[in-house]
Design a protein around this motif. Sequence first.
Motif, PDB file in Angstrom:
ATOM      1  N   PRO A 293      23.669  45.266  24.967  1.00 20.78           N
ATOM      2  CA  PRO A 293      23.641  45.561  23.536  1.00 20.78           C
ATOM      3  C   PRO A 293      25.042  45.579  22.936  1.00 20.78           C
ATOM      4  CG  PRO A 293      22.649  47.351  24.824  1.00 20.78           C
ATOM      5  CD  PRO A 293      23.161  46.342  25.780  1.00 20.78           C
TER       6      PRO A 293
ATOM      7  N   THR B  45      19.037  50.899  21.714  1.00 17.81           N
ATOM      8  CA  THR B  45      19.572  50.396  20.445  1.00 17.81           C
ATOM      9  C   THR B  45      18.554  49.639  19.610  1.00 17.81           C
ATOM     10  OG1 THR B  45      20.290  48.276  21.371  1.00 17.81           O
ATOM     11  CG2 THR B  45      21.847  50.136  21.512  1.00 17.81           C
TER      12      THR B  45
ATOM     13  N   GLU C  58      17.982  46.577  19.926  1.00 14.62           N
ATOM     14  CA  GLU C  58      18.445  45.190  19.821  1.00 14.62           C
ATOM     15  C   GLU C  58      17.581  44.258  20.662  1.00 14.62           C
ATOM     16  OE1 GLU C  58      22.799  44.301  19.946  1.00 14.62           O
ATOM     17  OE2 GLU C  58      22.892  46.458  20.394  1.00 14.62           O
TER      18      GLU C  58
END
Length: 173
Positions: free
Chosen positions: A100, A26, A28
Amino acid sequence: MTQLMINNVSFHVDMFEEKMITDANTGEELKRLNFSFSVVGKAAYDKYDAFFEDPYFEVTNMETKETLTLKNISHSTFYQSPEITDHTNIVFRVKLQQEPVKVKEQIKNEQSTESTVNEMLLSRIKFKALVEILEEKGLLTENELYTKIEEVAERDFDILRDELSHSKKEVKA
Protein backbone atom coordinates in the motif's frame (compact mmCIF):
# COMPACT_ATOMS: atom_id res chain seq x y z
CA MET A 1 3.24 -19.23 -21.07
CA THR A 2 4.16 -15.77 -19.75
CA GLN A 3 7.62 -14.29 -19.58
CA LEU A 4 8.56 -12.20 -16.55
CA MET A 5 11.73 -10.23 -15.94
CA ILE A 6 12.47 -10.24 -12.20
CA ASN A 7 15.46 -8.22 -10.99
CA ASN A 8 16.90 -8.51 -14.52
CA VAL A 9 16.51 -12.31 -14.62
CA SER A 10 14.19 -13.77 -17.26
CA PHE A 11 11.57 -16.33 -16.15
CA HIS A 12 9.37 -18.42 -18.43
CA VAL A 13 6.45 -19.16 -16.15
CA ASP A 14 4.18 -22.19 -16.49
CA MET A 15 1.22 -20.86 -14.52
CA PHE A 16 0.48 -17.13 -14.21
CA GLU A 17 -2.31 -15.41 -12.30
CA GLU A 18 -2.66 -11.69 -11.79
CA LYS A 19 -5.39 -10.44 -9.49
CA MET A 20 -6.38 -7.36 -7.56
CA ILE A 21 -6.83 -7.57 -3.81
CA THR A 22 -8.00 -4.99 -1.29
CA ASP A 23 -5.60 -4.13 1.53
CA ALA A 24 -7.40 -4.68 4.84
CA ASN A 25 -5.71 -1.70 6.51
CA THR A 26 -5.84 0.98 3.80
CA GLY A 27 -8.59 -0.18 1.47
CA GLU A 28 -6.22 0.21 -1.49
CA GLU A 29 -6.49 -2.05 -4.52
CA LEU A 30 -3.17 -3.89 -4.87
CA LYS A 31 -1.86 -6.18 -7.59
CA ARG A 32 -0.87 -9.71 -6.62
CA LEU A 33 1.02 -12.08 -8.93
CA ASN A 34 0.94 -15.84 -8.44
CA PHE A 35 3.10 -17.86 -10.78
CA SER A 36 5.07 -21.05 -11.10
CA PHE A 37 8.16 -22.06 -13.02
CA SER A 38 10.21 -25.24 -13.30
CA VAL A 39 13.90 -26.00 -12.95
CA VAL A 40 15.88 -29.23 -12.97
CA GLY A 41 18.47 -30.31 -10.42
CA LYS A 42 19.88 -29.35 -7.06
CA ALA A 43 22.09 -26.51 -8.33
CA ALA A 44 19.10 -24.78 -9.97
CA TYR A 45 16.97 -25.38 -6.86
CA ASP A 46 19.61 -23.81 -4.60
CA LYS A 47 20.05 -20.86 -6.97
CA TYR A 48 16.35 -19.98 -7.24
CA ASP A 49 15.55 -20.79 -3.62
CA ALA A 50 18.20 -18.22 -2.62
CA PHE A 51 17.04 -15.76 -5.32
CA PHE A 52 13.51 -15.63 -3.88
CA GLU A 53 14.73 -14.91 -0.33
CA ASP A 54 14.92 -11.18 -1.19
CA PRO A 55 12.08 -9.13 0.30
CA TYR A 56 11.40 -6.99 -2.83
CA PHE A 57 11.58 -7.47 -6.58
CA GLU A 58 11.31 -5.32 -9.68
CA VAL A 59 9.02 -7.29 -11.97
CA THR A 60 8.29 -6.63 -15.64
CA ASN A 61 5.60 -8.56 -17.47
CA MET A 62 7.25 -8.87 -20.89
CA GLU A 63 3.87 -9.19 -22.64
CA THR A 64 2.33 -6.02 -21.21
CA LYS A 65 5.64 -4.21 -20.51
CA GLU A 66 4.27 -3.20 -17.09
CA THR A 67 6.96 -2.86 -14.40
CA LEU A 68 6.16 -2.99 -10.68
CA THR A 69 8.06 -3.19 -7.42
CA LEU A 70 6.52 -6.08 -5.53
CA LYS A 71 6.97 -7.52 -2.06
CA ASN A 72 7.82 -11.20 -1.67
CA ILE A 73 4.85 -12.87 0.00
CA SER A 74 6.02 -16.46 -0.42
CA HIS A 75 7.88 -19.00 -2.54
CA SER A 76 7.71 -22.74 -2.18
CA THR A 77 8.29 -26.16 -3.73
CA PHE A 78 7.24 -29.64 -2.73
CA TYR A 79 10.87 -30.57 -2.09
CA GLN A 80 13.46 -30.10 0.60
CA SER A 81 17.06 -29.62 -0.54
CA PRO A 82 18.37 -33.03 0.71
CA GLU A 83 15.88 -35.01 -1.40
CA ILE A 84 16.77 -33.30 -4.70
CA THR A 85 19.06 -34.95 -7.26
CA ASP A 86 20.65 -33.51 -10.40
CA HIS A 87 17.69 -34.88 -12.38
CA THR A 88 14.79 -33.80 -10.15
CA ASN A 89 12.21 -31.55 -11.83
CA ILE A 90 11.26 -28.85 -9.31
CA VAL A 91 8.26 -26.56 -9.60
CA PHE A 92 8.54 -23.26 -7.73
CA ARG A 93 5.36 -21.43 -6.74
CA VAL A 94 5.83 -17.72 -6.08
CA LYS A 95 3.49 -15.04 -4.72
CA LEU A 96 4.44 -11.35 -5.03
CA GLN A 97 2.31 -8.32 -4.18
CA GLN A 98 2.27 -4.55 -4.27
CA GLU A 99 2.44 -2.74 -0.97
CA PRO A 100 0.00 0.00 0.00
CA VAL A 101 1.06 3.56 -0.73
CA LYS A 102 -1.09 5.22 1.87
CA VAL A 103 -1.26 4.17 5.47
CA LYS A 104 -4.30 5.03 7.54
CA GLU A 105 -3.71 6.18 11.11
CA GLN A 106 -4.87 3.79 13.77
CA ILE A 107 -8.07 5.09 15.38
CA LYS A 108 -7.25 3.34 18.63
CA ASN A 109 -4.04 1.74 19.81
CA GLU A 110 -6.19 -0.96 21.37
CA GLN A 111 -7.37 -2.08 17.91
CA SER A 112 -3.76 -2.45 16.79
CA THR A 113 -2.80 -4.38 19.92
CA GLU A 114 -5.87 -6.63 19.67
CA SER A 115 -5.13 -7.31 15.99
CA THR A 116 -1.52 -8.23 16.81
CA VAL A 117 -2.58 -10.55 19.62
CA ASN A 118 -5.13 -12.22 17.33
CA GLU A 119 -2.49 -12.71 14.62
CA MET A 120 -0.09 -14.22 17.15
CA LEU A 121 -2.81 -16.56 18.48
CA LEU A 122 -3.81 -17.65 14.98
CA SER A 123 -0.17 -18.37 14.11
CA ARG A 124 0.27 -20.45 17.27
CA ILE A 125 -2.98 -22.33 16.62
CA LYS A 126 -1.90 -23.15 13.05
CA PHE A 127 1.56 -24.22 14.22
CA LYS A 128 0.15 -26.42 16.99
CA ALA A 129 -2.36 -28.04 14.63
CA LEU A 130 0.36 -28.80 12.10
CA VAL A 131 2.63 -30.29 14.78
CA GLU A 132 -0.22 -32.46 16.11
CA ILE A 133 -1.00 -33.81 12.63
CA LEU A 134 2.67 -34.63 11.99
CA GLU A 135 3.02 -36.30 15.39
CA GLU A 136 -0.22 -38.31 14.92
CA LYS A 137 1.02 -39.59 11.57
CA GLY A 138 4.38 -40.54 13.10
CA LEU A 139 6.27 -38.11 10.87
CA LEU A 140 7.69 -35.96 13.67
CA THR A 141 8.83 -36.34 17.24
CA GLU A 142 8.99 -33.58 19.82
CA ASN A 143 12.80 -33.84 19.87
CA GLU A 144 12.97 -33.50 16.06
CA LEU A 145 10.67 -30.49 16.22
CA TYR A 146 12.73 -28.59 18.77
CA THR A 147 15.98 -29.48 17.04
CA LYS A 148 14.59 -28.12 13.77
CA ILE A 149 13.24 -24.98 15.49
CA GLU A 150 16.70 -24.28 16.91
CA GLU A 151 18.32 -24.91 13.51
CA VAL A 152 15.93 -22.59 11.65
CA ALA A 153 16.15 -19.92 14.36
CA GLU A 154 19.93 -19.94 14.17
CA ARG A 155 19.85 -19.81 10.36
CA ASP A 156 16.99 -17.32 9.76
CA PHE A 157 16.54 -15.21 12.92
CA ASP A 158 18.51 -12.17 11.72
CA ILE A 159 16.88 -12.21 8.28
CA LEU A 160 13.35 -12.42 9.71
CA ARG A 161 14.08 -9.74 12.31
CA ASP A 162 15.39 -7.42 9.57
CA GLU A 163 12.27 -8.06 7.44
CA LEU A 164 10.00 -7.24 10.36
CA SER A 165 12.06 -4.17 11.21
CA HIS A 166 11.91 -3.06 7.55
CA SER A 167 8.10 -3.43 7.56
CA LYS A 168 7.74 -1.38 10.74
CA LYS A 169 9.83 1.48 9.29
CA GLU A 170 7.64 1.60 6.18
CA VAL A 171 4.45 1.73 8.23
CA LYS A 172 5.80 4.65 10.27
CA ALA A 173 6.86 6.63 7.19
